[in-house]
Design an enzyme around this catalytic site. Structure first.
Site, mmCIF file in Angstrom:
data_model
loop_
_atom_site.group_PDB
_atom_site.id
_atom_site.type_symbol
_atom_site.label_atom_id
_atom_site.label_comp_id
_atom_site.label_asym_id
_atom_site.label_seq_id
_atom_site.Cartn_x
_atom_site.Cartn_y
_atom_site.Cartn_z
ATOM 1 N N SER A 44 4.317 9.915 -1.139
ATOM 2 C CA SER A 44 4.272 10.893 -2.511
ATOM 3 C C SER A 44 3.180 11.785 -2.874
ATOM 4 O O SER A 44 2.069 11.434 -2.658
ATOM 5 C CB SER A 44 4.630 9.862 -3.360
ATOM 6 O OG SER A 44 5.870 9.693 -3.103
HETATM 7 N N1 SAH Z 1 6.248 4.777 -2.455
HETATM 8 C C1 SAH Z 1 5.719 5.540 -1.384
HETATM 9 C C2 SAH Z 1 6.589 6.792 -0.615
HETATM 10 C C3 SAH Z 1 7.175 6.268 0.219
HETATM 11 S S1 SAH Z 1 9.050 7.640 0.648
HETATM 12 C C4 SAH Z 1 4.563 6.710 -1.238
HETATM 13 O O1 SAH Z 1 3.042 5.645 -2.158
HETATM 14 O O2 SAH Z 1 4.022 7.228 -0.614
HETATM 15 C C5 SAH Z 1 10.138 6.736 0.298
HETATM 16 C C6 SAH Z 1 10.323 5.426 0.896
HETATM 17 O O3 SAH Z 1 11.025 4.433 0.697
HETATM 18 C C7 SAH Z 1 10.946 5.577 2.723
HETATM 19 O O4 SAH Z 1 9.703 4.597 3.174
HETATM 20 C C8 SAH Z 1 11.889 4.808 2.526
HETATM 21 O O5 SAH Z 1 12.077 4.361 4.480
HETATM 22 C C9 SAH Z 1 11.588 4.061 2.244
HETATM 23 N N2 SAH Z 1 13.630 3.719 1.533
HETATM 24 C C10 SAH Z 1 14.599 4.398 1.489
HETATM 25 N N3 SAH Z 1 15.529 3.579 1.228
HETATM 26 C C11 SAH Z 1 14.924 1.958 0.928
HETATM 27 C C12 SAH Z 1 15.849 0.857 0.825
HETATM 28 N N4 SAH Z 1 17.857 0.716 -0.206
HETATM 29 N N5 SAH Z 1 14.723 -0.563 0.328
HETATM 30 C C13 SAH Z 1 13.934 -0.472 0.767
HETATM 31 N N6 SAH Z 1 13.377 0.220 0.877
HETATM 32 C C14 SAH Z 1 13.759 2.049 0.882
#
Ligand code: SAH
Length: 222
Positions: A71
């Site tokens: 993010s």
């Molecule tokens: N927190 C991260 C952002 C990751 S992007 C940061 O600091 O940059 C969002 C993430 O959510 C992805 O890795 C994706 O695989 C995960 N995701 C999507 N749907 C999900 C679900 N139902 N359960 C767990 N993770 C999920």
């Protein structure tokens, strides 16, 4: 937490570069000194591929593989600030969407216990290595579907989603403690808003804030 030369960073990953990011976050309206201070110290370049390390302190989302992104720093700061605003001091927070683990690390510096769920195994493992490398021992990780939350550890004082569901899942609201707060991007791609929901004795108070852009929250494991 900060040890060897890779962690300290040189050139584009140096302390000066990080200061510039923190100043920019301040200019964009992030006011919480605790959040700014944590973001000044967490080495974001360690959470991205080495080839992208020189861009780690730009205020932008970056690819982390598997179609996912780390993010944008402003959004991490904004969501963390929203979680703590108004004197909230959560003892336990559930994060859905570990990704590379950067947001998790920011939370772990501010909250005693952080639980985080990821559905993509490769990302789960990568984040696991980083948490060890940075000695973040107050994080517990699970490979699973965040729609289900983490029953055995509920209720949580805070829940933070880093992927956007079309609507806030009722199962997660059920795992929020009374007095707790959920912060989540909600809506279809292109039409998401940040929602902040407080659970009170009598129900849920919902506020809608910034327009945001997150990857969609998906069901089940990858
Ligand atoms: N927190 C991260 C952002 C990751 S992007 C940061 O600091 O940059 C969002 C993430 O959510 C992805 O890795 C994706 O695989 C995960 N995701 C999507 N749907 C999900 C679900 N139902 N359960 C767990 N993770 C999920």
């Amino acid at each position: 937490m900060i040890a060897g030369p890779r962690e300290r960073g040189i050139g584009m990953t140096s302390q000066r570069t990080r200061e510039r990011l923190v100043r920019r976050l301040g200019d964009e309206g992030i006011r919480d000194a605790r959040v700014l201070n944590v973001m000044r110290h967490i080495p974001r370049h360690l959470f991205v591929d080495e080839a992208l390390a020189s861009r780690a302190y730009e205020d932008t989302a970056l690819p982390i593989g598997h179609g996912q992104t780390i993010s944008q720093p402003y959004i991490v700061a904004r969501m963390t600030e929203a979680l703590l605003r108004g004197g909230h001091e959560p003892r336990s927070v559930l994060e859905v969407g570990t990704g590379c683990g950067y947001q998790t690390a920011v939370l772990a510096a501010l909250v005693p216990k952080v639980f985080t769920i990821e559905r993509v195994r490769a990302l789960y493992s990568m984040a696991n290595e980083r948490f060890r490398e940075l000695k973040l021992y107050n994080i517990r990780q699970r490979l699973g579907d965040g729609y289900k939350g983490w029953e055995g550890e509920a209720p949580f004082d805070g829940i933070l989603l880093t992927a956007a569901p079309p609507q806030v899942p009722q199962g997660l609201l059920d795992q929020l403690a009374v007095g707790g707060r959920l912060v989540a991007p909600v809506g279809e791609t292109g039409h998401q808003v940040l929602r902040v929901i407080d659970r009170t004795d009598s129900g849920f108070e919902v506020r809608e804030e910034n327009r945001v852009s997150f990857v969609p929250m998906k069901e089940g494991l990858e």
